[in-house]
Enzyme design. Structure first.
Site, PDB file in Angstrom:
ATOM      1  CG  HIS A   1       7.056 -24.994  37.373  1.00 25.19           C
ATOM      2  ND1 HIS A   1       7.521 -24.726  38.640  1.00 25.19           N
ATOM      3  CD2 HIS A   1       6.524 -23.836  36.915  1.00 25.19           C
ATOM      4  CE1 HIS A   1       7.282 -23.461  38.930  1.00 25.19           C
ATOM      5  NE2 HIS A   1       6.675 -22.888  37.895  1.00 25.19           N
ATOM      6  CD  GLU A   2       4.740 -23.239  33.199  1.00 28.76           C
ATOM      7  OE1 GLU A   2       3.638 -22.719  33.447  1.00 28.76           O
ATOM      8  OE2 GLU A   2       5.822 -22.702  33.490  1.00 28.76           O
TER       9      GLU A   2
ATOM     10  CG  HIS B   1       1.945 -22.684  37.789  1.00 19.71           C
ATOM     11  ND1 HIS B   1       1.986 -22.056  39.014  1.00 19.71           N
ATOM     12  CD2 HIS B   1       3.135 -22.418  37.194  1.00 19.71           C
ATOM     13  CE1 HIS B   1       3.156 -21.448  39.156  1.00 19.71           C
ATOM     14  NE2 HIS B   1       3.881 -21.661  38.075  1.00 19.71           N
TER      15      HIS B   1
ATOM     16  CD  GLU C   1       6.548 -19.592  39.968  1.00 17.93           C
ATOM     17  OE1 GLU C   1       7.362 -20.455  39.594  1.00 17.93           O
ATOM     18  OE2 GLU C   1       5.522 -19.335  39.345  1.00 17.93           O
TER      19      GLU C   1
HETATM   20 ZN   LIG Z   1       5.737 -20.990  37.617  1.00 22.18          ZN
END
Ligand SMILES: [Zn+2]
Length: 329
Positions: free
Chosen positions: A189-190, A193, A245
């Site tokens: 997830h990071e 980003h 997100e």
């Molecule tokens: Zn996030």
């Protein structure tokens, strides 16, 4: 409104009977405290003339010329700097990768200094465990660059990425991650980003706000602008938008699958995060809102993630498991 602006631009410089001046003169006449004796009549007259000259800002040509030029220029600039995100979302980006790296480096040095006594030393089992999983996901994304991955010894349940690929994982989140696939969910997830340049998006929004303040500074009291500038700083501290997100969840799921982690485990991770939330809200959730809807979305993306996992020629987990079981027997 537009019609009124055109009227204002074309109106003669001194409009003797403008609505505003008529209104002001009415106000003066109705003023019950107005001095009426002769000795003050001259003063009153001067005051009235002065008030006639106090034209509001929005009735000045300078205001409309400036906002017109800045507005048109700004709109063109904005349009030119629109681009597609990896999932096809239109977004404004006007910072280069170098700007991003620079901003990230400053933040990185300050975080390192803040947590210097809590950094997990290089080479410990926890450090190697986290970095191995992160490197495997980064490799699957095909991204290059100087990635830095640090574990901070802290009960905080949190992880974040800084512009330029600097990942910090607080050891408190490892118990929620529970296993490799769970931690791969957090890390991917990071990494997503960073892949989608979400920090560049935020920096661009901040620069857009600064442009607005610059234009406003021609008209407004500087103290108001200081508040504005502080707000644009806060914008960078704010959580990512819901769209960012979602994008990080979706891309992250595909990345972890391509790195041969089990995407179905992402659901488990978010459910454990939700349980942790009911005890004490993990900081990770402070910046990553709405757990229920994200679990639903992730379930929707799992079939596509499975396809990516198959395309990556990953070893079948069942086969690997039975191989180890046979070897142990
Ligand atoms: Zn996030």
């Amino acid at each position: 409104m537009l019609f009124r602006r055109v009227l204002l631009l074309t109106a003669p410089r001194r409009a003797p009977a403008s609505i505003y001046s008529q209104y002001r003169s009415l106000q003066i006449q109705k003023n019950p405290y107005r001095r009426t004796n002769d000795s003050h009549n001259d003063q009153d007259q001067r005051q009235r003339q002065y008030q006639y000259q106090q034209i509001p800002l929005w009735q000045t040509r300078r205001f409309w010329y400036t906002t017109g030029v800045a507005g048109t220029g700004g709109a063109i600039y904005y349009q030119v700097h629109l681009e597609d995100s990896p999932t096809g979302r239109r977004r404004f980006i006007n910072v280069t990768s170098d700007d991003e790296q620079q901003a990230g480096l400053q933040a990185y040095l300050s975080i390192i200094s803040q947590y210097r006594n809590q950094l997990e030393p290089r080479g410990t089992p926890t450090d190697l465990y986290v970095r191995r999983i992160a490197q495997r996901i980064i490799k699957a994304t095909g991204m290059q660059g100087d990635w830095e991955i640090h574990v901070i010894r802290s009960p905080e349940k949190n992880a974040f990425v800084l512009p330029g690929g600097k990942i910090f994982v607080f050891s408190g989140i490892l118990s929620v991650a529970a296993n490799e696939d769970g931690l791969a969910t957090v890390l991917s997830h990071e990494i997503a980003h960073q892949y989608a340049r979400h920090s560049a998006e935020k920096l661009s929004q901040a620069s857009l706000l600064q442009f607005v303040y610059l234009v406003a500074s021609l008209f407004v009291d500087p103290s108001v602008l200081q508040i504005g500038q502080a707000m644009s700083g806060l914008l960078l501290e704010l959580p990512n938008s819901r769209q960012c997100e979602q994008e990080a969840d979706q891309l992250g799921l595909y990345f972890m699958a391509s790195a041969c982690y089990d995407p179905r485990e992402a659901v488990g991770l978010w459910e454990r995060m939700k349980t942790a939330e009911s005890v004490s809200p993990p900081q990770f959730l402070n910046t990553h809102p709405s757990t229920d809807s994200r679990i639903e979305s992730i379930k929707k993306w799992i079939p596509q993630a499975e396809t990516k996992r198959e395309a990556a020629n990953c070893p079948n987990p069942e086969v690997t498991r039975s191989f180890f079981a046979r070897a142990l027997n």
